[in-house]
Structures are given as C-alpha cells and as structure tokens.
Motif scaffolding. Structure first.
Motif, PDB file in Angstrom:
ATOM      1  N   GLY A 190       0.816  -1.207   0.000  1.00 35.92           N
ATOM      2  CA  GLY A 190       0.000   0.000   0.000  1.00 35.92           C
ATOM      3  C   GLY A 190       0.845   1.250   0.000  1.00 35.92           C
ATOM      4  N   GLY A 191       0.216   2.402   0.192  1.00 37.08           N
ATOM      5  CA  GLY A 191       0.915   3.677   0.159  1.00 37.08           C
ATOM      6  C   GLY A 191      -0.049   4.789   0.498  1.00 37.08           C
ATOM      7  N   PRO A 192       0.243   6.013   0.080  1.00 34.65           N
ATOM      8  CA  PRO A 192      -0.639   7.146   0.375  1.00 34.65           C
ATOM      9  C   PRO A 192      -2.081   6.913  -0.057  1.00 34.65           C
ATOM     10  N   ALA A 193      -2.272   6.281  -1.215  1.00 33.48           N
ATOM     11  CA  ALA A 193      -3.631   6.029  -1.688  1.00 33.48           C
ATOM     12  C   ALA A 193      -4.394   5.111  -0.737  1.00 33.48           C
ATOM     13  N   SER A 194      -3.685   4.222  -0.056  1.00 32.76           N
ATOM     14  CA  SER A 194      -4.334   3.311   0.895  1.00 32.76           C
ATOM     15  C   SER A 194      -4.838   4.077   2.117  1.00 32.76           C
ATOM     16  N   ASP A 195      -4.041   5.019   2.598  1.00 32.00           N
ATOM     17  CA  ASP A 195      -4.491   5.846   3.717  1.00 32.00           C
ATOM     18  C   ASP A 195      -5.686   6.715   3.320  1.00 32.00           C
ATOM     19  N   LEU A 196      -5.695   7.197   2.068  1.00 35.87           N
ATOM     20  CA  LEU A 196      -6.823   8.003   1.597  1.00 35.87           C
ATOM     21  C   LEU A 196      -8.100   7.181   1.619  1.00 35.87           C
ATOM     22  N   TRP A 197      -8.015   5.914   1.190  1.00 37.11           N
ATOM     23  CA  TRP A 197      -9.185   5.027   1.210  1.00 37.11           C
ATOM     24  C   TRP A 197      -9.689   4.865   2.649  1.00 37.11           C
TER      25      TRP A 197
END
Length: 503
Positions: A190-197
């Motif tokens: 994961g990455g930043p997009a995972s935290d956004l989700w």
C-alpha cells in the motif's frame, strides 16, 4: 521498570486502555513535570528471541521516523523506551474523545463538521506521506477530537516507513476490517492512496453513523474486495466515494480532496473530483483484482489496542498462513451451491459426485446438459494416510513435486463420461505458469484438444498444510480461453474461502 516507573523518569499512574497488543497508560514525566500517555507494546507469545529482538528494533526505528513528524494534526511522540524486551512509546496526552466515540454517543456528524475533520486529518496524512510514512490504521478510533478543538490523528506507532521492513513483513499486519484498503488486503504494502481510502471509510462512519461494510470481520474483508463502494448521503457522499475507489490509481489527488472538503466545511457545494489522479505506491500496491492472497490467507484474531478495536493477521515467517488444517472435511462441501451455480452459469447446480484415488479425495460436479463440469481434489503424498495428516513441510514438497510433474508432461490422456468425454482422449498441455489470487502459492495450466481449442483449465494451490487442485472443463465453444481460466480460478477461490471459514 520497577515500582511503576519507566526509564527512571515516567511514573505509570493508571491504565487508560488495555487489549491484545498491550496497554496505554496515563503517566507522569517527572523530569518535565507533565502528564503523558505511554503505550506499552507487546509481541506474540512464543516468538523466538532473535525475532523478538528484531521486532523491537524495527518498532523503535519506526517510532523514530514518526518522531520527525511535526504537525498539529499528528499526535506528538516524545520518547521511546525499551525495557522488558519491548518498546514503550511516550506520547502527548490528549483530552477529549475519538471520532468513533463521538458518533456512537451523539450520532452522525453534520456534513460541514465532518468535512473539517476530514480535511484536518488528510493534511496531517499528507505531511506524513511527504516523508515516506504510511499510517496504515486510519479509522474512527484513531481520529481524536480534543477539548480545545484540534483534530489529531493518533497511533502512528504502527506506521510504515517507505523502503523499510516493518512488523508486517515479519508476520503481523495491523489494521481494522472495513478500514483497510483493498490493495492492502490483497497483500500489497500500500501507500498514500491506501491511507486516503481508509480516511474515506472513516468519514463514511462520521456521516452515517455506521461503517460502509458491516458484519463479521470476514464479511467486512470480503465486502471490501467484492462489493461496490456505498455512497453516503449529502454533499460529501461523492467525495467520500471517490476516496474509496477500488483501484488506488482511480482515487483523486489528496490536494484536490482537501480543497473539496474545505469547501463543504465552508457551506459551499463540493466540486466534482477527477478520478485517476492519485499515484499508486511505488512499492507496487495494485488494484483489487481477485480475492487476495492476504485476505484469504490469514487467521483472524480480534484484539483491542489503545482501547480501540484492531485486526491481526497472523502469518508464518514466509508470509504463509500460520494455521494447519487437521480436521477432515467433506471435499464435496468445499464449493457452495451459489459459487458453483455462478461458475457453471446455472440456477440448478449439479449434484456432487465424490471419488477418491491415491492422490486424495476428489469431488466432481458435472453439468451433463451443458457438457461442462468442475472438479476438486484435496491431495496427499504417498507417505501420508490422508490430506489432513499432511504437515506444511510435506505440503510444500508435494506442491513443488506436482508443479515439476505437470511441467514435464506435454500430452495428457483424460476422460469424463458424465459430460460426454468417453474413452481416453488426448490433450495438449499449455506451459505451467504461476497463478495469483489464491492460496499461498499456486500454479496452473490448460488443456487444448486436437483442434487447438482450450477446453480445460487447472489450478493447484497450497494453503498451509493442504494442496488443492481445481479444474473447469467445457466442451462448449462459447467460452473464451480467458473465461475458462477464470472459471477454474473461481472454483479454487471458492474452495479456499470455505477452508478458511472452517467449512
């Protein structure tokens, strides 16, 4: 530690919360004469000394990375102390209540207030992401609303520093079902997009008073991977839905999301967010794809950490499932009627036909009218009485042996009278290839008839101490090669889900 004092400096006064991962203490920093919160982290029972030492080192390293973050929306980490062979995190003491507690006690938040909370948290996350730090556990219980009006993201102690190994890589994945992004459930870092989700899922709770995906832990995990993203009512609904897009690359740029949230917080309409602008994680986080290796390859354990609910996925040192299957199961129950009907495209799935040979118990599902069928076998080696007596070591050897054996045989003889294949028919095998989306390791191959058309696909996967083969065969010329291969994979995945659910 002695007499309730840590590092000769922090007096532990009373627990603020306790759970499977330890305790959070109210403490007094005697040197600076201020109250602090101390989080006591624990590690799994039975972990070897070497691995315990390595885990403590990684936890300290991650905490050091967290300490570099300076933002009013991020809980401040003051100190890390290693005593009793484990780390203790000394953090600022926050007074107030979590977003989760607030919604539970007072109901859904007004859109403008929820939008401000979301914008504050996302700005804090962007600061962390700019330093290569992923939070990994954004949820209502980790968003703190202080008495002074601050919105603070807590529990950065389990964050992941980009490019560094973490506790996850040693067998622990921490998160909360319903708030873990699809790509992380599939086994990607994961990455930043995972935290956004995860923040989108948190705002859904703030707006509706209920999680986007409900039910048991397994239900929430499965729904995250397979169900459409729900849309919350009101002006924030489309914004939250965009944040929760299934594929990380389809989620909007966080800067645009912050702007949209600020507009709603100011009482203005939310702008439409363009999709596909947020970069995926450089570590290779992917889209939702199949029901992932991770979601299906875990033992789920409920726990409480810092007085909130968490999710622990236990794996062995190679990332495999830590459990073993020792209770015999009826192979003919491993694919349910609903899954079978979907694979065979019929409202009346065929009756199972049990069988067995030296390789292990088998079950066939022939749909004679359509000249199509599914077959499933739980395999064993010649030295083991039944598949349930296999060990993980012997299952690994059997899996590799099967892969080598099928890789050597280019021409195969086969028969299935129930679907119209009488006598021994010759078929040509395609090259053996690795398969993703099922088991801890899997391979597959396909069979083509004399006319060159594919008619069968096989998937072999290993799950802990079991080796399972699933196949799909059709004499119809309607399905494409890809559809035939996907049907075999769906059969394998259905059997795996049943095994993990305990039959």
């Amino acid at each position: 530690m002695s007499a309730g004092r840590l590092a000769g400096r922090y007096s532990l006064l009373r627990p603020l919360g306790a759970g499977g991962m330890g305790k959070v203490w109210l403490a007094r920093d005697e040197m600076l004469e201020r109250d602090v919160a101390v989080k006591e982290l624990t590690l799994p029972e039975g972990m070897p000394d070497k691995e315990r030492s390595e885990a403590v080192t990684r936890a300290v390293r991650e905490a050091q990375a967290t300490a570099r973050l300076r933002h009013p929306g991020i809980v401040a980490l003051h100190d890390v102390v290693v005593e009793q062979d484990r780390p203790w995190l000394v953090m600022e003491l926050l007074r107030g209540r979590t977003l989760g507690d607030t919604v539970r006690d007072f109901g859904p938040m007004p859109p403008d207030y929820a939008a401000r909370v979301g914008a504050d948290v996302l700005e804090a996350l962007m600061v962390a992401h700019a330093q290569g730090l992923q939070h990994r556990d954004v949820k209502p219980g980790n968003v703190f609303l202080t008495e002074s009006g601050r919105v603070v993201l807590t529990d950065f102690g389990i964050a992941r520093q980009e490019g560094q190994a973490t506790l996850t890589e040693q067998g622990l994945m921490i998160g909360s079902p319903g708030f873990i992004a699809p790509e992380r459930l599939e086994g990607h870092p994961g990455g930043p997009a995972s935290d956004l989700w995860s923040l989108g899922a948190t705002l859904y709770v703030a707006l509706t008073g209920a999680p986007a995906y409900s039910g048991s832990m397994a239900d929430r995990v499965r729904a995250t991977l397979t169900q459409p993203v729900p849309v919350a009512p009101g002006p924030l609904g489309p914004v939250v839905a965009a944040m929760m897009a299934q594929h990380p690359g389809a989620r909007p740029d966080p800067r645009l999301v912050v702007d949209a949230l600020r507009q709603v917080a100011a009482g203005l309409p939310a702008p439409k967010l363009p999709a596909g602008e947020m970069a995926t994680a450089p570590s290779g986080s992917g889209g939702r794809g199949k029901l992932g290796v991770l979601v299906a390859a875990v033992v789920v354990v409920a726990l409480a950490a810092a007085a909130t609910t968490g999710f622990l996925l236990l794996r062995d040192r190679d990332g495999a499932a830590a459990s073993a299957f020792t209770t015999p199961m009826d192979v003919c129950t491993l694919i349910g009627a609903q899954d079978l009907g979907g694979i065979l495209k019929t409202a009346n799935p065929p009756k199972a036909q049990p069988d067995s040979d030296d390789a292990g118990p088998e079950c066939g599902y022939p749909l004679s009218a359509a000249k199509t069928g599914v077959s499933l076998q739980v395999q064993k080696d010649s030295d083991t009485v039944d598949p349930w007596s296999m060990t993980e070591v012997s299952a690994r050897k059997l899996f590799q042996s099967q892969k080598r054996t099928w890789g050597r045989n280019d021409t195969i003889s086969w028969t299935w009278p129930e679907i119209g294949v009488a006598g021994n028919q010759r078929a040509t095998r395609t090259p053996v290839h690795d398969v993703k989306g099922v088991g801890e390791e899997a391979f597959g191959f396909e069979l083509r008839g004399p006319d060159g058309r594919m008619h069968s696909a096989y998937v072999f996967y290993r799950l802990a101490n079991l080796v399972v083969s699933a196949s799909y065969t059709t004499l119809s010329d309607r399905p494409t090669d890809d559809q035939i291969m996907q049907s075999a994979l769906r059969a394998a995945q259905a059997s795996e889900r049943t095994l993990r659910d305990g039959g």
